[in-house]
Scaffold this motif. Structure first.
Motif, PDB file in Angstrom:
ATOM      1  N   PHE A 117       0.812  -1.217   0.000  1.00  0.00           N
ATOM      2  CA  PHE A 117       0.000   0.000   0.000  1.00  0.00           C
ATOM      3  C   PHE A 117       0.845   1.267   0.000  1.00  0.00           C
ATOM      4  O   PHE A 117       0.392   2.317  -0.467  1.00  0.00           O
ATOM      5  CB  PHE A 117      -0.986  -0.044   1.168  1.00  0.00           C
ATOM      6  CG  PHE A 117      -2.035  -1.098   0.978  1.00  0.00           C
ATOM      7  CD1 PHE A 117      -3.000  -0.955   0.005  1.00  0.00           C
ATOM      8  CD2 PHE A 117      -2.020  -2.264   1.729  1.00  0.00           C
ATOM      9  CE1 PHE A 117      -3.954  -1.936  -0.212  1.00  0.00           C
ATOM     10  CE2 PHE A 117      -2.968  -3.255   1.527  1.00  0.00           C
ATOM     11  CZ  PHE A 117      -3.936  -3.092   0.555  1.00  0.00           C
ATOM     12  N   THR A 118       2.078   1.172   0.493  1.00  0.00           N
ATOM     13  CA  THR A 118       2.986   2.308   0.373  1.00  0.00           C
ATOM     14  C   THR A 118       3.352   2.529  -1.092  1.00  0.00           C
ATOM     15  O   THR A 118       3.294   3.650  -1.609  1.00  0.00           O
ATOM     16  CB  THR A 118       4.253   2.057   1.212  1.00  0.00           C
ATOM     17  OG1 THR A 118       3.872   1.766   2.558  1.00  0.00           O
ATOM     18  CG2 THR A 118       5.140   3.268   1.212  1.00  0.00           C
ATOM     19  N   LEU A 119       3.719   1.431  -1.776  1.00  0.00           N
ATOM     20  CA  LEU A 119       4.062   1.514  -3.197  1.00  0.00           C
ATOM     21  C   LEU A 119       2.868   1.987  -4.023  1.00  0.00           C
ATOM     22  O   LEU A 119       3.000   2.851  -4.907  1.00  0.00           O
ATOM     23  CB  LEU A 119       4.521   0.139  -3.677  1.00  0.00           C
ATOM     24  CG  LEU A 119       4.902   0.019  -5.158  1.00  0.00           C
ATOM     25  CD1 LEU A 119       6.150   0.832  -5.453  1.00  0.00           C
ATOM     26  CD2 LEU A 119       5.103  -1.441  -5.543  1.00  0.00           C
ATOM     27  N   TRP A 120       1.720   1.437  -3.742  1.00  0.00           N
ATOM     28  CA  TRP A 120       0.500   1.783  -4.488  1.00  0.00           C
ATOM     29  C   TRP A 120       0.178   3.268  -4.343  1.00  0.00           C
ATOM     30  O   TRP A 120      -0.069   3.978  -5.327  1.00  0.00           O
ATOM     31  CB  TRP A 120      -0.646   0.913  -3.966  1.00  0.00           C
ATOM     32  CG  TRP A 120      -1.859   0.843  -4.837  1.00  0.00           C
ATOM     33  CD1 TRP A 120      -2.215   1.673  -5.852  1.00  0.00           C
ATOM     34  CD2 TRP A 120      -2.894  -0.154  -4.758  1.00  0.00           C
ATOM     35  NE1 TRP A 120      -3.416   1.285  -6.401  1.00  0.00           N
ATOM     36  CE2 TRP A 120      -3.858   0.160  -5.748  1.00  0.00           C
ATOM     37  CE3 TRP A 120      -3.119  -1.255  -3.946  1.00  0.00           C
ATOM     38  CZ2 TRP A 120      -5.015  -0.600  -5.934  1.00  0.00           C
ATOM     39  CZ3 TRP A 120      -4.263  -2.015  -4.125  1.00  0.00           C
ATOM     40  CH2 TRP A 120      -5.198  -1.698  -5.110  1.00  0.00           C
ATOM     41  N   ALA A 121       0.213   3.744  -3.095  1.00  0.00           N
ATOM     42  CA  ALA A 121      -0.128   5.147  -2.847  1.00  0.00           C
ATOM     43  C   ALA A 121       0.895   6.083  -3.478  1.00  0.00           C
ATOM     44  O   ALA A 121       0.531   7.105  -4.089  1.00  0.00           O
ATOM     45  CB  ALA A 121      -0.213   5.393  -1.345  1.00  0.00           C
ATOM     46  N   LEU A 122       2.172   5.758  -3.353  1.00  0.00           N
ATOM     47  CA  LEU A 122       3.197   6.611  -3.950  1.00  0.00           C
ATOM     48  C   LEU A 122       3.130   6.571  -5.477  1.00  0.00           C
ATOM     49  O   LEU A 122       3.393   7.572  -6.147  1.00  0.00           O
ATOM     50  CB  LEU A 122       4.578   6.181  -3.461  1.00  0.00           C
ATOM     51  CG  LEU A 122       4.884   6.486  -1.982  1.00  0.00           C
ATOM     52  CD1 LEU A 122       6.218   5.882  -1.573  1.00  0.00           C
ATOM     53  CD2 LEU A 122       4.872   7.995  -1.710  1.00  0.00           C
ATOM     54  N   GLY A 123       2.766   5.417  -6.028  1.00  0.00           N
ATOM     55  CA  GLY A 123       2.601   5.324  -7.476  1.00  0.00           C
ATOM     56  C   GLY A 123       1.482   6.212  -7.975  1.00  0.00           C
ATOM     57  O   GLY A 123       1.634   6.948  -8.975  1.00  0.00           O
ATOM     58  N   GLU A 124       0.346   6.152  -7.297  1.00  0.00           N
ATOM     59  CA  GLU A 124      -0.781   7.017  -7.677  1.00  0.00           C
ATOM     60  C   GLU A 124      -0.406   8.485  -7.495  1.00  0.00           C
ATOM     61  O   GLU A 124      -0.775   9.350  -8.313  1.00  0.00           O
ATOM     62  CB  GLU A 124      -2.006   6.671  -6.824  1.00  0.00           C
ATOM     63  CG  GLU A 124      -2.598   5.299  -7.087  1.00  0.00           C
ATOM     64  CD  GLU A 124      -3.434   5.242  -8.359  1.00  0.00           C
ATOM     65  OE1 GLU A 124      -3.611   6.292  -9.003  1.00  0.00           O
ATOM     66  OE2 GLU A 124      -3.896   4.141  -8.715  1.00  0.00           O
ATOM     67  N   TYR A 125       0.343   8.761  -6.441  1.00  0.00           N
ATOM     68  CA  TYR A 125       0.762  10.135  -6.163  1.00  0.00           C
ATOM     69  C   TYR A 125       1.659  10.672  -7.288  1.00  0.00           C
ATOM     70  O   TYR A 125       1.455  11.783  -7.786  1.00  0.00           O
ATOM     71  CB  TYR A 125       1.492  10.168  -4.827  1.00  0.00           C
ATOM     72  CG  TYR A 125       2.134  11.492  -4.483  1.00  0.00           C
ATOM     73  CD1 TYR A 125       1.370  12.563  -4.025  1.00  0.00           C
ATOM     74  CD2 TYR A 125       3.513  11.675  -4.614  1.00  0.00           C
ATOM     75  CE1 TYR A 125       1.959  13.776  -3.697  1.00  0.00           C
ATOM     76  CE2 TYR A 125       4.110  12.871  -4.291  1.00  0.00           C
ATOM     77  CZ  TYR A 125       3.334  13.924  -3.839  1.00  0.00           C
ATOM     78  OH  TYR A 125       3.918  15.131  -3.522  1.00  0.00           O
TER      79      TYR A 125
END
Length: 604
Positions: free
Chosen positions: A591-599
């Motif tokens: 979820f860290t990777l996912w959120a930073l990717g979307e960001y």
């Protein structure tokens, strides 16, 4: 195993229901017995401190009902000190709301073998160790002086999450009077035979993995007491390893046989969200292969006879061998499969055929409850909420029926919408109806403050992430949907000064928002909660209104990253039945990777 048990002794000598919880009689008694069975001496410092905790709080007669049951099977507690678990319940007509076949599957698959073991009074042979445990576990002057009738309903205050209502006292007292007439009767024999048929059915259809670790061990014990030399016992033993996990703190029994499909489906979506999929083609290809191979390809035989739901085309939480599909796991599996199907086959491999994806859609649609419009977990909701009054487990809440949840409902809606975008002519009318009624359900369970309670992770940030995505998938925008605006306002109101979000597991227990704090009482950000909040806000278009909260959240995340690229494992994030927490070690990365990717792709 000993290292794990010793590592998780609390400072007071007790053991919690989970690794971060306060000491409970259930956790402490079972840990003490396990240490003794594994060869730890009674006068060792660990056992002595643990035993003192038990005796100081009234002894093992105060252990909750599940603990009493384990002790009775071991032969260090008397069966008439338990409230009855009559296997005859399975012989009742199915139209009764309290028929066990209508219970939530985890509940019924635990109490099924328990009823068989209770029905035959399955007890281990006495040994020197069991004799010693009888003298070590109890606060009374002697084992023979224990008042077992009083002990039946005794439960330590540390364990009492769900107190028995008065109706249970009436039921148990009545059954205690009937039990002598049932024991050794033809009816008892028929009931135990029926229970064993169901146990064998479950074993065979899960390749002896069974739905969960408690029912796995109880099923194996049932097969052993039926015939210790049977093929069933021989098939059970190798699959114990499916549940064992070794880590830095020792060997533990997992709460499931893993979360392989669940983590894999989320990981695919997270990697693709970064925009770096071309650099990780081999990883995505292998993930695609696992998703394809773990799809359930057939229904179990005679599903209605054995109280099962259809499963052909759906996905399980873990492995195909396990084979119990779940609405949200099927939905996340379908979403991941559709995401991969939209990519270059040379990069990620051949797409799963559309007829197999349509099979999954069929199962997801079948999961939706006609009354509420929401989705439960493994099956439809089969009975009414008042059946919860019969919940005999003092330690867990909401276990009796399969309730509809925001997570399951939102995931199902997202998957159906994603499928209909790619294949608009398949089940179009059914999907449109499901979207309309499912959306209405999501709105109906939103709290006044704009949040949703998360039942399968900690907690309101998790539930609200799902609630937000479910509304957006079914047509909501920030400008047109008051429910979505309230959800956004809730999340923004919980952002900490450090830029992150965090919740304690107490949010799940108390069903009210509890911020995670450090030892000095200051708010402490959690990567996973922050990830969920960021994903929800970005999906709602927060970057178009005011990107500052997202910039602050991203800085908070990046400030915690290690030099090797990893992120720290923080406090526990998984939960079931409101009171028992479980670890999802991959969440910190997913979820860290996912959120930073979307960001990176939608905010910067």
């Amino acid at each position: 195993m000993l290292r794990y048990l010793e590592n998780h002794l609390n400072e007071d000598g007790g053991v919690g229901l989970h690794i971060e919880g306060h000491s409970t009689m259930f956790g402490t008694v079972l840990t003490y017995v396990a240490m003794r069975l594994l060869g730890k001496a009674a006068d060792s410092p660990e056992c002595a401190k643990t035993r003192k905790w038990i005796i100081d709080r009234g002894g093992a007669t105060q252990v909750p009902s599940w603990g009493k049951f384990w002790l009775a099977v071991l032969g260090v507690y008397e069966w008439h000190g338990l409230n009855p678990i009559p296997p005859e319940c399975w012989l009742l007509p199915y139209w009764l709301p309290m028929h066990p076949g209508r219970f939530w599957c985890h509940c019924r698959m635990v109490y099924l073998p328990m009823s068989y073991l209770y029905g035959i009074r399955a007890t281990g042979k006495p040994t020197a160790l069991t004799a010693a445990l009888k003298s070590e576990l109890y606060a009374e002057a002697s084992y023979d002086s224990i008042n077992w009738n009083t002990a039946r309903n005794a439960c330590a205050k540390e364990d009492l999450y769900y107190p028995h209502p008065w109706i249970q006292d009436v039921v148990w007292s009545t059954l205690m009077k009937v039990e002598p007439f049932l024991m050794n009767s033809r009816v008892r024999k028929a009931a135990c035979e029926d229970a064993m048929r169901q146990i064998h059915y479950e074993d065979e259809n899960t390749r002896y993995v069974d739905i969960g670790p408690v029912s796995k061990v109880f099923n194996m014990l049932s097969c052993w007491f039926e015939d210790p030399d049977s093929e069933a016992v021989k098939k059970h033993i190798p699959r114990i390893a499916d549940y064992l996990w070794v880590a830095e703190d020792g060997m533990k029994m997992q709460g499931y046989n893993g979360s392989q499909l669940w983590d894999c489906a989320f990981s695919v979506q997270a990697i693709v969200a970064t925009g770096l999929a071309d650099e990780y083609g081999e990883c995505l290809r292998r993930a695609h292969d696992y998703i394809e191979k773990s799809q359930v390809r057939d229904d179990c035989p005679d599903v209605e006879k054995w109280y099962r739901h259809i499963s052909k085309g759906a996905w399980p939480f873990s492995t195909r061998d396990h084979g119990w599909p779940i609405s949200d796991c099927s939905s996340e599996g379908l979403k991941a499969a559709l995401t991969l199907a939209s990519m270059d086959e040379k990069l990620v491999g051949e797409a799963i055929p559309v007829d197999r994806l349509a099979d999954c859609v069929n199962v997801i649609l079948s999961y939706q409850n006609r009354g509420s419009g929401g989705w439960a977990t493994y099956e439809n909701t089969r009975s009414t909420k008042w059946v919860e009054l019969l919940n005999p487990a003092e330690t867990f809440g909401d276990i009796m029926i399969d309730y509809p949840y925001v997570e399951c409902s939102s995931a199902s809606l997202q998957a159906l919408c994603k499928f209909s975008e790619r294949y608009p002519d398949i089940r179009a009318k059914d999907i449109a109806h499901a979207k309309k009624t499912g959306r209405k359900f999501l709105k109906s369970i939103q709290r006044a403050d704009g949040s949703w309670y998360g039942s399968w992770a900690v907690c309101f940030t998790y539930g609200t992430w799902f609630g937000v995505l479910g509304l957006i998938a079914t047509g909501s925008t920030y400008e047109t949907c008051p429910s979505l605006r309230k959800a956004v306002e809730f999340l923004l109101s919980k952002q900490q000064e450090n830029g992150g979000w965090s919740e304690s597991y107490l949010s799940c227990e108390k069903k009210a928002y509890h911020e995670l704090r450090d030892k000095d009482g200051k708010p402490k950000p959690h990567l996973v909660n922050t990830g969920w909040a960021m994903l929800a806000l970005i999906a709602s278009g927060q970057q178009n209104r005011d990107a500052t909260p997202l910039h602050r959240a991203a800085r908070c995340m990046l400030s915690q990253q290690y030099e090797n690229g990893d992120f720290p494992q923080q406090s526990i994030m998984g939960v079931f039945n409101a009171n028992c927490m479980i670890s999802y070690s991959c969440y910190r990365s997913i979820f860290t990777l996912w959120a930073l990717g979307e960001y990176c792709n939608k905010v910067l």
